[in-house]
Scaffold this motif. Structure first.
Motif, mmCIF file in Angstrom:
data_model
loop_
_atom_site.group_PDB
_atom_site.id
_atom_site.type_symbol
_atom_site.label_atom_id
_atom_site.label_comp_id
_atom_site.label_asym_id
_atom_site.label_seq_id
_atom_site.Cartn_x
_atom_site.Cartn_y
_atom_site.Cartn_z
ATOM 1 N N ARG A 46 -3.108 8.288 -8.853
ATOM 2 C CA ARG A 46 -4.568 8.443 -8.894
ATOM 3 C C ARG A 46 -5.252 7.328 -8.112
ATOM 4 O O ARG A 46 -6.331 7.508 -7.567
ATOM 5 C CB ARG A 46 -5.077 8.476 -10.325
ATOM 6 N N ALA A 47 -4.590 6.155 -8.045
ATOM 7 C CA ALA A 47 -5.118 5.029 -7.263
ATOM 8 C C ALA A 47 -4.705 5.131 -5.796
ATOM 9 O O ALA A 47 -5.059 4.278 -4.992
ATOM 10 C CB ALA A 47 -4.630 3.719 -7.869
ATOM 11 N N GLY A 48 -3.913 6.166 -5.437
ATOM 12 C CA GLY A 48 -3.520 6.392 -4.048
ATOM 13 C C GLY A 48 -2.386 5.511 -3.562
ATOM 14 O O GLY A 48 -2.236 5.299 -2.366
ATOM 15 N N LYS A 49 -1.577 4.996 -4.471
ATOM 16 C CA LYS A 49 -0.501 4.060 -4.104
ATOM 17 C C LYS A 49 0.805 4.790 -3.822
ATOM 18 O O LYS A 49 1.732 4.757 -4.624
ATOM 19 C CB LYS A 49 -0.272 3.046 -5.231
ATOM 20 N N ILE A 50 0.867 5.469 -2.689
ATOM 21 C CA ILE A 50 2.063 6.219 -2.312
ATOM 22 C C ILE A 50 2.410 5.936 -0.857
ATOM 23 O O ILE A 50 1.517 5.790 -0.026
ATOM 24 C CB ILE A 50 1.879 7.736 -2.550
ATOM 25 N N SER A 51 3.699 5.814 -0.587
ATOM 26 C CA SER A 51 4.176 5.596 0.775
ATOM 27 C C SER A 51 5.226 6.656 1.083
ATOM 28 O O SER A 51 6.217 6.781 0.366
ATOM 29 C CB SER A 51 4.783 4.200 0.897
ATOM 30 N N TRP A 52 5.017 7.420 2.144
ATOM 31 C CA TRP A 52 5.899 8.556 2.462
ATOM 32 C C TRP A 52 7.171 8.118 3.175
ATOM 33 O O TRP A 52 8.178 8.797 3.086
ATOM 34 C CB TRP A 52 5.152 9.558 3.339
ATOM 35 N N SER A 53 7.147 7.035 3.905
ATOM 36 C CA SER A 53 8.224 6.495 4.748
ATOM 37 C C SER A 53 9.314 7.502 5.116
ATOM 38 O O SER A 53 9.184 8.207 6.096
ATOM 39 C CB SER A 53 8.818 5.233 4.127
ATOM 40 N N ASP A 54 10.395 7.589 4.361
ATOM 41 C CA ASP A 54 11.521 8.467 4.712
ATOM 42 C C ASP A 54 11.704 9.561 3.679
ATOM 43 O O ASP A 54 12.838 9.874 3.294
ATOM 44 C CB ASP A 54 12.804 7.645 4.834
ATOM 45 N N GLY A 55 10.640 10.137 3.205
ATOM 46 C CA GLY A 55 10.728 11.127 2.141
ATOM 47 C C GLY A 55 11.284 12.458 2.603
ATOM 48 O O GLY A 55 11.032 12.900 3.725
ATOM 49 N N TYR A 56 12.083 13.073 1.747
ATOM 50 C CA TYR A 56 12.607 14.409 2.001
ATOM 51 C C TYR A 56 12.935 15.065 0.668
ATOM 52 O O TYR A 56 12.882 14.427 -0.382
ATOM 53 C CB TYR A 56 13.850 14.353 2.908
ATOM 54 N N VAL A 57 13.278 16.352 0.712
ATOM 55 C CA VAL A 57 13.630 17.088 -0.499
ATOM 56 C C VAL A 57 15.130 17.342 -0.476
ATOM 57 O O VAL A 57 15.678 17.796 0.524
ATOM 58 C CB VAL A 57 12.846 18.420 -0.590
ATOM 59 N N ASP A 58 15.788 17.029 -1.608
ATOM 60 C CA ASP A 58 17.226 17.204 -1.747
ATOM 61 C C ASP A 58 17.482 18.272 -2.812
ATOM 62 O O ASP A 58 16.745 18.357 -3.793
ATOM 63 C CB ASP A 58 17.858 15.870 -2.167
ATOM 64 N N PHE A 59 18.525 19.074 -2.607
ATOM 65 C CA PHE A 59 18.865 20.139 -3.549
ATOM 66 C C PHE A 59 20.198 19.815 -4.216
ATOM 67 O O PHE A 59 21.166 19.487 -3.545
ATOM 68 C CB PHE A 59 18.964 21.481 -2.819
ATOM 69 N N GLY A 64 13.124 9.350 -1.612
ATOM 70 C CA GLY A 64 12.675 8.427 -0.575
ATOM 71 C C GLY A 64 11.180 8.202 -0.500
ATOM 72 O O GLY A 64 10.706 7.555 0.422
ATOM 73 N N VAL A 65 10.424 8.723 -1.453
ATOM 74 C CA VAL A 65 8.980 8.494 -1.474
ATOM 75 C C VAL A 65 8.699 7.356 -2.453
ATOM 76 O O VAL A 65 9.166 7.376 -3.583
ATOM 77 C CB VAL A 65 8.216 9.775 -1.883
ATOM 78 N N HIS A 66 7.961 6.353 -1.986
ATOM 79 C CA HIS A 66 7.694 5.160 -2.788
ATOM 80 C C HIS A 66 6.343 5.293 -3.489
ATOM 81 O O HIS A 66 5.308 5.404 -2.830
ATOM 82 C CB HIS A 66 7.685 3.921 -1.889
ATOM 83 N N ILE A 67 6.361 5.298 -4.811
ATOM 84 C CA ILE A 67 5.124 5.255 -5.601
ATOM 85 C C ILE A 67 5.072 3.864 -6.213
ATOM 86 O O ILE A 67 5.937 3.492 -7.002
ATOM 87 C CB ILE A 67 5.094 6.338 -6.696
ATOM 88 N N ALA A 68 4.087 3.078 -5.813
ATOM 89 C CA ALA A 68 3.997 1.673 -6.229
ATOM 90 C C ALA A 68 3.880 1.563 -7.749
ATOM 91 O O ALA A 68 3.259 2.415 -8.391
ATOM 92 C CB ALA A 68 2.789 1.025 -5.564
ATOM 93 N N PRO A 69 4.464 0.518 -8.331
ATOM 94 C CA PRO A 69 4.341 0.310 -9.780
ATOM 95 C C PRO A 69 2.876 0.123 -10.170
ATOM 96 O O PRO A 69 2.089 -0.471 -9.426
ATOM 97 C CB PRO A 69 5.132 -0.970 -10.032
#
Length: 154
Positions: A42-55, A64-69
């Motif tokens: 909700r505070a917008g603290k997300i970094s996509w960097s090397d994100g992907y979907v794994d099955f 690989g998606v970083h959501i800040a603490p």
């Protein structure tokens, strides 16, 4: 007064994705999150960097998606880089995982939305672009921009 059917508020977009990949098909997925992750998003603290979907085992996971603490979470803190389960229909998971295995395609996160109080993730079945494709795309965009500029002047 009636509200719109599905108001979607953009939280964050993976802008690099359009440059790196050619989108074939997009899907909307729910996201399984902890409380501190929700507050951080909700505070917008997300970094996509090397994100992907794994099955794995008939399930889809965001990797690989970083959501800040979240600083006010205290002891209930989350792991910033953890695998997050995506909420998709079984047939969508089967369809996507089959295409990824067969054709060498990837499934990548495109944007994060807030829809009716729930976080939704737009994911895309995509093919990676080669360096010359990226250059061609940039040239094409520049030419379109200049053409629009010339049309508005004259």
């Amino acid at each position: 007064m009636s509200k719109p059917d599905n108001p979607r508020k953009l939280v964050s977009a993976n802008r690099k994705a359009r440059h790196e990949y050619e989108f074939i098909e997009t899907f909307e997925a729910g996201l399984s999150l902890t409380g501190s992750e929700v507050k951080s998003l909700r505070a917008g603290k997300i970094s996509w960097s090397d994100g992907y979907v794994d099955f794995k085992n008939g399930e889809a996971f965001l990797v690989g998606v970083h959501i800040a603490p979240y600083e006010n979470a205290g002891y209930a803190q989350h792991e910033p880089e953890r695998r997050r389960k995506l909420l998709l229909h079984g047939h969508e998971i089967a369809q996507l995982s089959a295409k990824v295995e067969q054709k060498g395609l990837s499934v990548i996160p495109v944007a994060l939305f807030l829809s009716r109080g729930r976080f939704k993730l737009d994911i895309a079945l995509a093919r990676g672009r080669k360096l010359h494709d990226k250059r061609d795309e940039l040239k094409r965009r520049d030419l379109e921009r200049e053409a629009r500029r010339d049309m508005s002047r004259g």
